[in-house]
Scaffold this active site. Structure first.
Site, PDB file in Angstrom:
ATOM      1  N   GLU A   1      81.763 -12.842 -58.429  1.00  0.00           N
ATOM      2  CA  GLU A   1      81.532 -13.951 -59.791  1.00  0.00           C
ATOM      3  C   GLU A   1      82.420 -13.596 -60.831  1.00  0.00           C
ATOM      4  OE1 GLU A   1      79.107 -15.587 -60.111  1.00  0.00           O
ATOM      5  OE2 GLU A   1      77.804 -15.045 -58.289  1.00  0.00           O
TER       6      GLU A   1
ATOM      7  N   TYR B   1      75.095 -15.331 -67.232  1.00  0.00           N
ATOM      8  CA  TYR B   1      75.172 -15.827 -65.895  1.00  0.00           C
ATOM      9  C   TYR B   1      75.410 -14.897 -64.882  1.00  0.00           C
ATOM     10  CZ  TYR B   1      77.007 -18.082 -61.692  1.00  0.00           C
ATOM     11  OH  TYR B   1      76.968 -18.214 -60.379  1.00  0.00           O
TER      12      TYR B   1
ATOM     13  N   ASP C   1      74.501 -21.807 -65.064  1.00  0.00           N
ATOM     14  CA  ASP C   1      75.728 -22.154 -65.111  1.00  0.00           C
ATOM     15  C   ASP C   1      75.956 -23.711 -65.112  1.00  0.00           C
ATOM     16  OD1 ASP C   1      75.370 -22.897 -62.548  1.00  0.00           O
ATOM     17  OD2 ASP C   1      77.296 -22.190 -62.007  1.00  0.00           O
TER      18      ASP C   1
END
Length: 348
Positions: free
Chosen positions: A37, A120, A138
């Site tokens: 991520e 997020y 997002d």
């Protein structure tokens, strides 16, 4: 059928048959999900895969990343940009290793307390690894929801974020929250793209507001404009034979903690740089280029100063730099323009 429930079912059914095969999709290890991520922030997936595999190869477990030298981490990150991500990645790894026995928090609220992890990323990790029912909001989720439901709220406003998060909380699948978040991400990346959207292949096309009204190019709405600042940087290649000066940048500017050539900055494009009064008349202009960052346009000029061994040593002290050889260069993390410049020098 309720439109929100319909979206949930259709998105997951599409995902089950069309999801992207990615190296972090076969694990719920929070270290690997977190790493993927962070890499994918501001990075295309295809580029991110190579960096993810490189990091996992060097640091297969969090402890190895935590104990690594910062310059080694930055060197592996070289070319991805937004280097604060790498510094925060390293800082969080060290904190978890030293204070939490290398164990990640198991919920989004506590994950957000870690350096470099925002709303997020925290929701993505928590939903994928711990099955927390929290939407990972997002750009993809904004786009899919805005187009499907016909939402014209400005997504640059904080109030809109709360509205979309609440909507995501209603729609997200309670049994498969991680899959749902990844499904919306894939749908936004593969089908409901910013341009060249593939509505004919979209699982939501029969009831999509934007498709029915032909307003895909108007949604989502984002009104806030990014102000781009122009900066004028002059880098000087000070060398003696195969030896040259490199200096580490401070942590209050772009490319923090990376190594670059000595630099001065001017206020205007046509200002003549002053590097050192004893050598300025010997500096030779090489070329210039423009490098665009998210909020800055860097107008870069490269200069050359060839000196003898004693002068190189004197200038090392003046610039608080290191004397580096071409053979040692691979140990230093460089900004992209400097890396490109040095490649030209080495293979010239």
């Amino acid at each position: 059928m309720d439109k929100k429930l319909n979206a949930n079912l259709l998105i997951l059914a599409w995902f089950d048959h069309n999801k992207r095969i990615l190296p972090w999709r076969n694990t719920k290890d929070p270290y690997k999900i977190w790493l993927s991520e962070i890499i994918l922030q501001q990075t295309r997936v295809q580029q991110g895969i190579a960096y993810y595999e490189r990091f996992i190869s060097h640091f297969p477990i969090l402890e190895m990343l935590a104990r690594a030298d910062e310059n080694q981490v930055l060197k592996l990150w070289q070319g991805l940009g937004y280097y604060s991500r790498a510094r925060n990645l390293h800082a969080t790894a060290k904190y978890l290793y030293l204070h939490e026995d290398s164990i990640f928090p198991d919920n989004s609220q506590d994950l957000k307390k870690l350096k470099g992890i925002g709303d997020y990323t925290a929701s993505a990790i928590a939903s994928i690894c711990y099955n927390e029912v929290t939407p990972a909001l997002d750009g993809n989720m904004y786009r899919v929801f805005a187009r499907y439901f016909g939402l014209y709220d400005d997504i640059s406003e904080p109030a809109t974020k709360k509205k979309f998060f609440a909507l995501g909380k209603e729609i997200i699948d309670r049994e498969r929250p991680g899959d749902f978040n990844q499904a919306v991400m894939d749908l936004g990346a593969m089908i409901c793209t910013p341009q060249n959207y593939k509505c004919e292949a979209c699982p939501l096309n029969e009831s999509c507001f934007a498709l029915q009204k032909n307003v895909q190019n108007k949604l989502p709405v984002k009104l806030k404009k990014i102000t781009i600042k122009n900066r004028y940087l002059h880098f000087i290649y000070i060398h003696h034979q195969h030896l040259f000066l490199l200096m580490q940048r401070d942590d209050k500017d772009v490319w923090a903690k990376l190594f670059s050539l000595p630099k001065v900055e001017s206020r205007k494009a046509d200002d003549v740089p002053i590097f050192h009064r004893d050598y300025d008349d010997k500096c030779r202009f090489l070329y210039e280029e423009t490098h665009l960052l998210s909020h800055q346009r860097l107008h870069i000029k490269f200069w050359e100063l060839e000196v003898n061994e004693q002068s190189l040593s004197d200038l090392k002290a003046f610039w608080k730099a290191e004397i580096v050889s071409y053979q040692d260069l691979e140990r230093y993390a460089l900004p992209k323009p400097i890396e490109k410049f040095m490649d030209l020098r080495i293979f010239d």
